[in-house]
Design a protein around this motif. Structure first.
Motif, PDB file in Angstrom:
ATOM      1  N   HIS A 128      36.205  36.015  45.477  1.00  0.00           N
ATOM      2  CA  HIS A 128      37.622  35.663  45.437  1.00  0.00           C
ATOM      3  C   HIS A 128      38.073  35.041  46.761  1.00  0.00           C
ATOM      4  O   HIS A 128      38.751  34.017  46.786  1.00  0.00           O
ATOM      5  CB  HIS A 128      38.460  36.901  45.111  1.00  0.00           C
ATOM      6  N   ARG A 129      37.707  35.667  47.869  1.00  0.00           N
ATOM      7  CA  ARG A 129      38.112  35.148  49.178  1.00  0.00           C
ATOM      8  C   ARG A 129      37.459  33.800  49.455  1.00  0.00           C
ATOM      9  O   ARG A 129      38.078  32.910  50.026  1.00  0.00           O
ATOM     10  CB  ARG A 129      37.769  36.138  50.285  1.00  0.00           C
TER      11      ARG A 129
ATOM     12  N   SER B   6      39.293  31.154  47.627  1.00  0.00           N
ATOM     13  CA  SER B   6      40.579  30.899  48.276  1.00  0.00           C
ATOM     14  C   SER B   6      40.402  29.994  49.479  1.00  0.00           C
ATOM     15  O   SER B   6      41.192  29.089  49.722  1.00  0.00           O
ATOM     16  CB  SER B   6      41.226  32.205  48.724  1.00  0.00           C
TER      17      SER B   6
ATOM     18  N   ARG C 193      39.773  26.393  48.287  1.00  0.00           N
ATOM     19  CA  ARG C 193      40.992  25.721  47.823  1.00  0.00           C
ATOM     20  C   ARG C 193      41.865  25.289  48.990  1.00  0.00           C
ATOM     21  O   ARG C 193      42.549  24.289  48.932  1.00  0.00           O
ATOM     22  CB  ARG C 193      41.781  26.636  46.896  1.00  0.00           C
TER      23      ARG C 193
END
Length: 94
Positions: free
Chosen positions: A85-86, A89, A92
């Protein structure tokens, strides 16, 4: 006059053609790279997990010496999710 209405039983199917094809093997999400360290993958290495009892320390970035610690969790699979997830992020944001 006679009408012929086709039914599902009228159609012949060759079972060899309709057999499900095996799916390609999924890319592993992690791999052990040291005695207490795992690399986490998503289109290549994205981070690491290090087991420092009783927690799993999550790092994002490669190579390991340049990775940044982002979390500490008590469950290995949660650690994998956290790194993925990190890392997504960070991608992005770039």
């Amino acid at each position: 006059m006679s009408a012929n209405t086709p039914t599902a039983h009228d159609q012949r199917t060759d079972l060899r053609d309709s057999a499900p094809q095996p799916a390609p093997a999924p890319e592993p999400l992690y791999e052990r790279v040291d005695i207490d360290r795992y690399a986490v993958f998503h289109d290549g290495a994205v981070g690491y997990i290090e087991h420092v009892a009783p927690v799993f320390v999550c790092y994002v970035g490669v190579p390991y010496p340049r990775a940044e610690e982002v979390a500490q969790v008590h469950d290995f699979h949660e650690a994998v999710k956290t790194v993925l997830h990190r890392a997504s992020s960070v991608r992005r944001a770039l």
